[in-house]
Design a protein around this motif. Structure first.
Motif, PDB file in Angstrom:
ATOM      1  N   LEU A   1     -39.876 -24.948  43.311  1.00 55.27           N
ATOM      2  CA  LEU A   1     -38.734 -25.619  43.944  1.00 55.27           C
ATOM      3  C   LEU A   1     -38.648 -27.076  44.023  1.00 55.27           C
ATOM      4  CD1 LEU A   1     -38.463 -26.165  47.313  1.00 55.27           C
ATOM      5  CD2 LEU A   1     -39.380 -23.854  47.287  1.00 55.27           C
ATOM      6  N   ASP A   2     -37.396 -27.754  44.157  1.00 50.95           N
ATOM      7  CA  ASP A   2     -37.333 -29.133  44.107  1.00 50.95           C
ATOM      8  C   ASP A   2     -36.797 -29.139  45.389  1.00 50.95           C
ATOM      9  OD1 ASP A   2     -37.557 -29.779  41.225  1.00 50.95           O
ATOM     10  OD2 ASP A   2     -36.011 -28.288  41.196  1.00 50.95           O
ATOM     11  N   LEU A   3     -37.345 -29.956  46.341  1.00 45.59           N
ATOM     12  CA  LEU A   3     -37.049 -30.447  47.704  1.00 45.59           C
ATOM     13  C   LEU A   3     -36.196 -31.511  47.952  1.00 45.59           C
ATOM     14  CD1 LEU A   3     -38.055 -28.757  50.490  1.00 45.59           C
ATOM     15  CD2 LEU A   3     -39.649 -30.749  50.873  1.00 45.59           C
TER      16      LEU A   3
ATOM     17  N   ILE B   1     -44.115 -26.772  45.377  1.00 43.84           N
ATOM     18  CA  ILE B   1     -43.003 -27.619  45.652  1.00 43.84           C
ATOM     19  C   ILE B   1     -42.903 -29.069  45.406  1.00 43.84           C
ATOM     20  CG2 ILE B   1     -41.817 -28.350  47.994  1.00 43.84           C
ATOM     21  CD1 ILE B   1     -42.953 -26.298  49.597  1.00 43.84           C
ATOM     22  N   GLU B   2     -41.646 -29.362  44.725  1.00 48.37           N
ATOM     23  CA  GLU B   2     -41.578 -30.974  44.119  1.00 48.37           C
ATOM     24  C   GLU B   2     -40.848 -31.637  45.249  1.00 48.37           C
ATOM     25  OE1 GLU B   2     -39.945 -31.548  40.119  1.00 48.37           O
ATOM     26  OE2 GLU B   2     -39.887 -33.553  40.687  1.00 48.37           O
ATOM     27  N   THR B   3     -41.485 -32.940  45.679  1.00 54.22           N
ATOM     28  CA  THR B   3     -40.582 -33.902  46.273  1.00 54.22           C
ATOM     29  C   THR B   3     -39.649 -34.495  45.267  1.00 54.22           C
ATOM     30  OG1 THR B   3     -42.566 -35.283  46.211  1.00 54.22           O
ATOM     31  CG2 THR B   3     -42.198 -34.174  48.243  1.00 54.22           C
TER      32      THR B   3
ATOM     33  N   TYR C   1     -44.948 -28.193  31.927  1.00 55.94           N
ATOM     34  CA  TYR C   1     -43.239 -27.974  32.092  1.00 55.94           C
ATOM     35  C   TYR C   1     -42.606 -28.258  30.923  1.00 55.94           C
ATOM     36  CZ  TYR C   1     -42.300 -32.957  33.102  1.00 55.94           C
ATOM     37  OH  TYR C   1     -41.990 -34.135  32.918  1.00 55.94           O
ATOM     38  N   THR C   2     -41.366 -27.827  30.730  1.00 58.20           N
ATOM     39  CA  THR C   2     -40.955 -26.583  30.980  1.00 58.20           C
ATOM     40  C   THR C   2     -40.970 -25.699  29.957  1.00 58.20           C
ATOM     41  OG1 THR C   2     -39.568 -27.385  32.742  1.00 58.20           O
ATOM     42  CG2 THR C   2     -39.136 -25.090  32.198  1.00 58.20           C
ATOM     43  N   VAL C   3     -41.522 -24.533  29.902  1.00 61.57           N
ATOM     44  CA  VAL C   3     -42.104 -23.910  28.613  1.00 61.57           C
ATOM     45  C   VAL C   3     -41.733 -22.412  28.577  1.00 61.57           C
ATOM     46  CG1 VAL C   3     -43.678 -23.342  26.995  1.00 61.57           C
ATOM     47  CG2 VAL C   3     -44.289 -25.234  28.405  1.00 61.57           C
TER      48      VAL C   3
HETATM   49  O1  G3P Z   1     -41.431 -29.752  38.411  1.00 57.05           O
HETATM   50  C1  G3P Z   1     -41.783 -29.359  37.037  1.00 57.05           C
HETATM   51  C2  G3P Z   1     -40.738 -29.731  36.367  1.00 57.05           C
HETATM   52  O2  G3P Z   1     -39.725 -28.944  37.328  1.00 57.05           O
HETATM   53  C3  G3P Z   1     -40.264 -30.969  36.420  1.00 57.05           C
HETATM   54  O3  G3P Z   1     -39.002 -31.274  35.933  1.00 57.05           O
HETATM   55  O4  G3P Z   1     -36.789 -31.990  36.430  1.00 57.05           O
HETATM   56  O5  G3P Z   1     -37.380 -29.530  36.144  1.00 57.05           O
HETATM   57  O6  G3P Z   1     -37.766 -30.698  38.167  1.00 57.05           O
HETATM   58  P1  G3P Z   1     -37.654 -30.810  36.510  1.00 57.05           P
END
Ligand code: G3P
Ligand code: CA
Length: 338
Positions: free
Chosen positions: A46-48, A137-139, A304-306
């Motif tokens: 998830l993107d936070l 988790i992505e900041t 990412y993203t495969v």
């Molecule tokens: O987090 C890995 C990948 O998700 C990075 O690209 O733009 O999909 O967040 P994005």
């Protein structure tokens, strides 16, 4: 994958469900995460971001126009940043109907009217059911959310997620042995060097991955070249941008110096339905020498993203340690999961 997963507390051949099972259901919504969880993935990705009133939410874009009806509900704010909306306002949006309109072959009536999710709600999903995936988790745009790393730490601590062991698929399915009862149920990822530094200070015990990309602010790229008449779009993208070993080396060094367990490079995608499935598909940051350089440094490579079996195969041959994928079902099948 490499054998690094026997030394680093991360599942071997990690299956990371990118925004949930987002090929089958609208990204970052309840059905997308439920589907991924029930398939048996290792991590929900998830993107936070954070609302105006300070609530952590799972949203990829910094604006809401692409995948909600914000233009109908708040016509003057269609291009406004996520951070300018309260949670109550975000909860009024329909985050599923866009999917039905974009992908009629995968549409479901139940997708219309889906809500944006808070981090708490994603944790609830991960904690329920039988499979107990971790969170990756992505900041996102962290420069717009000062202090979000500390907010996240507080939330994970309150939910009892700090120091929790990663659930792993049985070793037989992974083709390697795992280290077992060690932290790793949460993995942090970021494109931002500044956020990686903040994460190192704020939650040093949580594994971190530096995402890699080409271009401005990312790894320095050679200039784009024109497409030849006789080459496919895939071939053109594959050769148009190239990272230098020196530039790649400097990003690896930065990641290592800040305690990252690995890197998250972008992949070249096989064309699917006549289209590349990711906006980053033209960035090849996992060439064999790149994967080798990371592994020689003891760094995992999560790509990412495969989404395509041909791409799983090609990169698996290069020894990468896991994939972010929209198509978790296909990746699990590739790994021999029933
Ligand atoms: O987090 C890995 C990948 O998700 C990075 O690209 O733009 O999909 O967040 P994005
Ligand atoms: Ca992401």
């Amino acid at each position: 994958g490499s054998t690094l997963c026997t030394k680093i507390p991360i599942p071997c051949d990690a299956v990371i469900a990118h925004r949930g099972a987002s090929y089958q259901a609208p990204e970052s919504t309840r059905p997308a995460y439920l589907l991924a969880r029930d398939l048996g993935v290792d991590y929900l990705e998830l993107d936070l971001q954070r609302t105006k009133d300070g609530v952590l939410v799972a949203i990829h874009d910094n604006t809401l126009n692409r995948n909600t009806n914000v233009a109908d509900v708040f016509p003057d704010r269609a291009d406004a940043a996520v951070s300018s909306f309260t949670l109550d306002e975000l909860k009024q949006l329909d985050a599923g109907s866009w999917f039905n309109a974009s992908y009629p072959d995968r549409a479901r009536d139940s997708y219309s009217g889906l809500e944006i999710l808070t981090l708490d709600e994603v944790i609830d999903i991960a904690e329920s059911g039988d499979n107990h995936p971790g969170l990756y988790i992505e900041t996102k745009v962290p420069e717009q959310f000062p202090g979000i790393e500390q907010d996240l730490r507080d939330k994970l601590e309150a939910r009892g997620w700090l120091g929790k062991a990663a659930k792993t698929r049985p070793a037989a399915e992974q083709g390697a042995v795992n280290v077992g009862d060690t932290p790793g149920r949460v993995v942090m990822q970021t494109f931002s060097k500044a956020s990686l530094e903040t994460l190192e200070e704020t939650m040093p015990e949580v594994p971190r991955v530096l995402l890699l990309w080409l271009g401005k602010g990312g790894i320095e790229a050679a200039p784009a070249k024109p497409q030849r008449d006789d080459e496919s779009k895939a071939d053109y993208y594959a050769r148009q941008q190239v990272a230098s070993p020196e530039a790649y080396r400097s990003w690896l060094d930065f990641a290592k110096d800040h305690g990252a367990i690995g890197v998250g490079p972008s992949a070249i995608q096989t064309e699917h339905d006549g289209q590349f499935s990711s906006q980053f598909s033209y960035m090849e940051l996992a060439e064999p020498w790149m994967v080798g350089m990371a592994h020689d440094d003891g760094m995992l490579v999560h790509l990412y993203t495969v989404d395509e079996p041909a791409d799983f195969e090609r990169y698996q041959q290069r020894g990468v340690d896991g994939f972010f994928t929209n198509r978790a079902e296909q990746l699990l099948e590739f790994h021999g999961h029933p």
